[in-house]
Design an enzyme around this catalytic site. Structure first.
Site, PDB file in Angstrom:
ATOM      1  N   ASP A   1       3.179  -6.765   1.192  1.00 32.58           N
ATOM      2  CA  ASP A   1       4.711  -6.744   0.985  1.00 32.58           C
ATOM      3  C   ASP A   1       4.932  -6.372   2.838  1.00 32.58           C
ATOM      4  OD1 ASP A   1       7.242  -4.274   0.837  1.00 32.58           O
ATOM      5  OD2 ASP A   1       5.989  -2.932   0.658  1.00 32.58           O
TER       6      ASP A   1
ATOM      7  N   ASP B   1      -1.431   1.550  -2.454  1.00 31.46           N
ATOM      8  CA  ASP B   1      -1.039   0.711  -1.621  1.00 31.46           C
ATOM      9  C   ASP B   1      -1.048   1.953  -0.810  1.00 31.46           C
ATOM     10  OD1 ASP B   1       1.166   0.105  -0.228  1.00 31.46           O
ATOM     11  OD2 ASP B   1       2.798   0.690  -1.296  1.00 31.46           O
TER      12      ASP B   1
ATOM     13  N   LYS C   1      10.485  -7.383  -2.022  1.00 34.06           N
ATOM     14  CA  LYS C   1      11.356  -6.870  -1.689  1.00 34.06           C
ATOM     15  C   LYS C   1      12.684  -7.126  -1.035  1.00 34.06           C
ATOM     16  CE  LYS C   1       8.881  -2.567  -1.235  1.00 34.06           C
ATOM     17  NZ  LYS C   1       8.144  -1.877  -0.138  1.00 34.06           N
TER      18      LYS C   1
ATOM     19  N   SER D   1       5.683   4.196  -8.975  1.00 37.73           N
ATOM     20  CA  SER D   1       4.490   4.807  -7.602  1.00 37.73           C
ATOM     21  C   SER D   1       4.430   5.901  -7.320  1.00 37.73           C
ATOM     22  CB  SER D   1       5.547   3.702  -6.491  1.00 37.73           C
ATOM     23  OG  SER D   1       4.200   4.135  -4.878  1.00 37.73           O
TER      24      SER D   1
ATOM     25  N   LYS E   1       0.639   2.697  -9.905  1.00 37.44           N
ATOM     26  CA  LYS E   1       0.584   2.468  -8.326  1.00 37.44           C
ATOM     27  C   LYS E   1       0.113   3.686  -7.598  1.00 37.44           C
ATOM     28  CE  LYS E   1       3.272   0.842  -4.438  1.00 37.44           C
ATOM     29  NZ  LYS E   1       4.297  -0.233  -3.373  1.00 37.44           N
TER      30      LYS E   1
ATOM     31  N   GLU F   1      -2.456  -2.833  -2.061  1.00 38.31           N
ATOM     32  CA  GLU F   1      -1.403  -3.595  -1.203  1.00 38.31           C
ATOM     33  C   GLU F   1      -1.249  -3.212   0.139  1.00 38.31           C
ATOM     34  OE1 GLU F   1       1.976  -2.166  -3.864  1.00 38.31           O
ATOM     35  OE2 GLU F   1       3.757  -2.804  -1.810  1.00 38.31           O
TER      36      GLU F   1
ATOM     37  N   LYS G   1       0.099   5.626  -3.535  1.00 37.58           N
ATOM     38  CA  LYS G   1      -0.552   5.849  -2.213  1.00 37.58           C
ATOM     39  C   LYS G   1      -1.877   6.192  -1.585  1.00 37.58           C
ATOM     40  CE  LYS G   1       3.544   4.602  -2.025  1.00 37.58           C
ATOM     41  NZ  LYS G   1       4.260   3.055  -0.851  1.00 37.58           N
TER      42      LYS G   1
ATOM     43  N   GLY H   1       9.606  -1.913  -4.525  1.00 36.84           N
ATOM     44  CA  GLY H   1      10.876  -1.163  -4.345  1.00 36.84           C
ATOM     45  C   GLY H   1      11.371  -0.335  -3.462  1.00 36.84           C
TER      46      GLY H   1
END
Ligand code: OSB
Ligand code: MG
Length: 389
Positions: free
Chosen positions: A241, A191, A265, A137, A163, A216, A165, A293
């Site tokens: 998420d 995400d 998670k 990530s 991934k 996400e 952000k 995570g």
């Protein structure tokens, strides 16, 4: 077993590089390391709450108070026959899932150690899946050039998917640049950590062109309905998420078509028992899950790997190697990336790793031990004394 004592160590590990998301920048990984003691054995876990309630409502302070005033009093002086008892007895407590998970996970570890088996076996994982394919990530970067550089470096290391952000204004351009730099075949996803609303529909539709594996949590953390409206309009599969806090949330989201994929998670859903139920609800409906995570130390990371052996964890997760986060992890040896882009699930009893005492001492800023005596949890820590988190 009966819990005899609970140790809390507040540790702060510097991150190698700051981690920026749509809700802020993290420079240090701080967590409560929880040790449950009974019958001369220990079980370990860590809380995934942060300093501030930005990803979720929970914080280091709320976890501390929930453990002390609500969670432990429901477990103390009771015979825990199996780890699932903990999940059942903590159900009356609303919210505070990260606090509940921190102790529940430590108790799973304790039972697996007592039984001399790896945690994955106790959870019902697949013995054929002991190397977990993982991705990485990537936080928001200072420039597009830097983003491409960082992404290429992780891809070269062998991570199975990338991934990134995103947030409004930092989305279409970076994704376009990355796709061009990496080529059409690199598994890539975004995400948003709840940064968008339905008013951003055009922007989110513009991402369709770049062949993302999924997007996400584009919309609000407490939303399911708008995600359904969005999912109807865009081609990119939606993954949830923040919105999925229980197996009931998962069922409703999947029934409604709010998502096609779920990020699990353990801390966010309140423990391993609930994480497994989320997994099962998704599996029954044909929706894949992957393990998210929270920049965990090696202790939380080990828990994530054991959980990831369940059969419906069909997509690479966010459980990256220790060196993606820290110069020095709390466990020795740390987790390293295998050549095939996997992490190996530890084979020893329980989670198969223990916190290194010297390292814990080095990064610890606060320590407490709660002894369960008589009919209550006796706390050597006086009420009213200022606490540094
Ligand atoms: O949304 O998945 C998230 C980290 C902290 C809080 C929220 C998230 C994340 C990550 C990092 O994406 C995952 C990891 O590497 O542990
Ligand atoms: Mg996320």
């Amino acid at each position: 077993m009966r819990i005899e004592a609970v140790k809390l160590d507040f540790v702060q590990l510097p991150l190698k590089t700051p981690f920026e998301t749509s809700f802020g920048i993290e420079r240090v990984k701080a967590t409560w390391l929880v040790t449950v003691m009974a019958e001369g054995l220990a079980g370990y876990a860590e809380s995934v709450a942060d300093q501030e309630p930005l990803y979720s409502e929970e914080t280091h302070a709320s976890v501390y108070f929930a453990l002390k005033n609500s969670v432990l009093p429901r477990l103390a002086n009771r015979e825990i026959r199996q780890p699932e008892d903990v999940d059942a007895w903590l159900q009356p407590i609303r919210g505070n899932r990260m606090a509940k998970a921190a102790i529940e996970m430590a108790i799973w570890d304790w039972f697996a150690r007592r039984d001399g088996m790896p945690l994955w076996r106790l959870l019902g994982g697949d013995p054929e899946r002991l190397r977990i394919p993982v991705g990485v990530s990537i936080g928001i970067q200072p420039s597009l050039e830097r983003l491409v550089e960082v992404a290429e470096a992780y891809w070269r290391q062998g991570y199975r998917r990338l991934k990134v952000k995103i947030k409004p204004g930092v989305d279409v351009k970076p994704i376009q640049q990355l796709r061009r730099a990496l080529g059409p075949d690199v598994p890539l996803m975004a995400d948003a950590n709840s940064a968008y609303t339905l008013n951003d529909m055009e922007r989110l539709k513009a991402l369709d062109e770049w062949n993302l594996m999924m997007i996400e949590q584009p919309l609000a953390d407490d939303d399911i309905v708008d995600h359904h409206l969005l999912a109807r309009e865009i081609k990119t599969p939606v993954c949830l998420d923040e919105s999925i806090r229980s197996s009931e949330d998962a069922r409703k989201a999947l029934e409604l078509g709010a998502c096609a994929i779920i990020n699990i998670k353990v801390g966010r859903v309140g423990g391993h028992a609930m994480a497994r139920r989320v997994h099962d609800v998704a599996q029954i409906r044909g929706a894949p899950v992957w393990c998210g995570g929270m920049l965990e130390t090696g202790i939380g990371r080990a828990h994530n790997l054991h959980l990831s052996t369940l059969p419906n964890f069909r997509l690479p997760g966010d459980t990256s190697a220790s060196d993606r986060y820290f110069d020095e992890d709390l466990i020795d040896p740390p987790f390293s990336l295998n050549d095939d882009g996997t992490l190996t699930v530890p084979s020893g009893a329980g989670i198969g790793v223990v916190p290194d005492g010297k390292r814990v001492a080095r990064y610890r800023t606060h320590h407490e031990e709660w002894r369960v005596t008589g009919d209550w949890v006796r706390q050597p820590f006086p009420h009213g004394k200022p606490t540094t988190f």
